[in-house]
Scaffold this motif. Structure first.
Motif, PDB file in Angstrom:
ATOM      1  N   GLY A 194      -5.350  31.859 -22.394  1.00 47.55           N
ATOM      2  CA  GLY A 194      -5.192  30.427 -22.623  1.00 47.55           C
ATOM      3  C   GLY A 194      -6.442  29.653 -22.284  1.00 47.55           C
ATOM      4  O   GLY A 194      -6.831  28.717 -22.994  1.00 47.55           O
ATOM      5  N   LEU A 195      -7.101  30.031 -21.192  1.00 46.55           N
ATOM      6  CA  LEU A 195      -8.335  29.358 -20.798  1.00 46.55           C
ATOM      7  C   LEU A 195      -9.451  29.612 -21.797  1.00 46.55           C
ATOM      8  O   LEU A 195     -10.162  28.681 -22.205  1.00 46.55           O
ATOM      9  N   LEU A 196      -9.607  30.855 -22.228  1.00 46.57           N
ATOM     10  CA  LEU A 196     -10.638  31.169 -23.227  1.00 46.57           C
ATOM     11  C   LEU A 196     -10.353  30.489 -24.557  1.00 46.57           C
ATOM     12  O   LEU A 196     -11.282  30.012 -25.226  1.00 46.57           O
ATOM     13  N   ASP A 197      -9.098  30.414 -24.946  1.00 43.92           N
ATOM     14  CA  ASP A 197      -8.736  29.726 -26.178  1.00 43.92           C
ATOM     15  C   ASP A 197      -9.117  28.245 -26.106  1.00 43.92           C
ATOM     16  O   ASP A 197      -9.667  27.686 -27.056  1.00 43.92           O
ATOM     17  N   THR A 198      -8.867  27.622 -24.970  1.00 46.77           N
ATOM     18  CA  THR A 198      -9.215  26.216 -24.799  1.00 46.77           C
ATOM     19  C   THR A 198     -10.721  26.019 -24.828  1.00 46.77           C
ATOM     20  O   THR A 198     -11.230  25.087 -25.470  1.00 46.77           O
ATOM     21  N   ILE A 199     -11.468  26.889 -24.151  1.00 46.29           N
ATOM     22  CA  ILE A 199     -12.927  26.774 -24.106  1.00 46.29           C
ATOM     23  C   ILE A 199     -13.530  26.982 -25.489  1.00 46.29           C
ATOM     24  O   ILE A 199     -14.405  26.220 -25.921  1.00 46.29           O
ATOM     25  N   ILE A 200     -13.073  27.994 -26.202  1.00 48.88           N
ATOM     26  CA  ILE A 200     -13.619  28.277 -27.540  1.00 48.88           C
ATOM     27  C   ILE A 200     -13.344  27.123 -28.487  1.00 48.88           C
ATOM     28  O   ILE A 200     -14.233  26.696 -29.243  1.00 48.88           O
ATOM     29  N   TYR A 201     -12.144  26.573 -28.455  1.00 52.34           N
ATOM     30  CA  TYR A 201     -11.810  25.445 -29.330  1.00 52.34           C
ATOM     31  C   TYR A 201     -12.645  24.216 -28.975  1.00 52.34           C
ATOM     32  O   TYR A 201     -13.129  23.505 -29.860  1.00 52.34           O
ATOM     33  N   CYS A 202     -12.845  23.987 -27.682  1.00 51.98           N
ATOM     34  CA  CYS A 202     -13.641  22.837 -27.235  1.00 51.98           C
ATOM     35  C   CYS A 202     -15.092  22.989 -27.681  1.00 51.98           C
ATOM     36  O   CYS A 202     -15.701  22.024 -28.169  1.00 51.98           O
ATOM     37  N   ARG A 203     -15.667  24.158 -27.528  1.00 53.02           N
ATOM     38  CA  ARG A 203     -17.045  24.380 -27.960  1.00 53.02           C
ATOM     39  C   ARG A 203     -17.182  24.309 -29.474  1.00 53.02           C
ATOM     40  O   ARG A 203     -18.205  23.822 -29.980  1.00 53.02           O
ATOM     41  N   ARG A 204     -16.208  24.787 -30.192  1.00 54.20           N
ATOM     42  CA  ARG A 204     -16.256  24.717 -31.651  1.00 54.20           C
ATOM     43  C   ARG A 204     -16.259  23.265 -32.112  1.00 54.20           C
ATOM     44  O   ARG A 204     -16.982  22.891 -33.032  1.00 54.20           O
ATOM     45  N   ARG A 205     -15.458  22.429 -31.477  1.00 58.15           N
ATOM     46  CA  ARG A 205     -15.415  21.009 -31.842  1.00 58.15           C
ATOM     47  C   ARG A 205     -16.711  20.299 -31.492  1.00 58.15           C
ATOM     48  O   ARG A 205     -17.181  19.447 -32.226  1.00 58.15           O
TER      49      ARG A 205
END
Length: 105
Positions: free
Chosen positions: A89-100
């Motif tokens: 869940g943490l990695l998913d949040t970080i990856i989505y945040c960096r992608r945006r």
């Protein structure tokens, strides 16, 4: 959007996805993590309460309850499962945040 990362890391897995308005992913991580927490509590507390009941029972039937010991394997498996869901869940949040941030959204 770093608040979403902090929410996922410090509050509950799925909270960061909710902050990013990703309802399905947030619900998935929150429910799966909750199921893991319930399994961990059941695997720890059930044998503990059985042993306490056996100690409080003065009828002489306590041997069958004392035979139930906490399973270290179940405890470690559920803890490992919780850690993997938390990390996912943490990695998913970080990856989505960096992608945006990279896309400038």
């Amino acid at each position: 959007m770093r608040a979403a990362i902090y929410l996922s890391a410090l509050v509950w897995p799925g909270a960061g996805q909710y902050a990013q308005k990703r309802w399905l992913a947030g619900t998935f991580y929150a429910v799966v993590f909750l199921a893991g927490v319930v399994f961990l509590f059941v695997s720890v507390l059930t044998p503990l309460f059985r042993m306490l009941y056996a100690l409080a029972d003065f009828s002489g039937r306590s041997e069958e309850f004392l035979a139930v010991q906490p399973s270290l394997r179940n405890i470690l498996l559920s803890f490992g499962f919780l850690f993997l869901v938390y990390l996912g869940g943490l990695l998913d949040t970080i990856i989505y945040c960096r992608r945006r941030e990279r896309d400038g959204i």
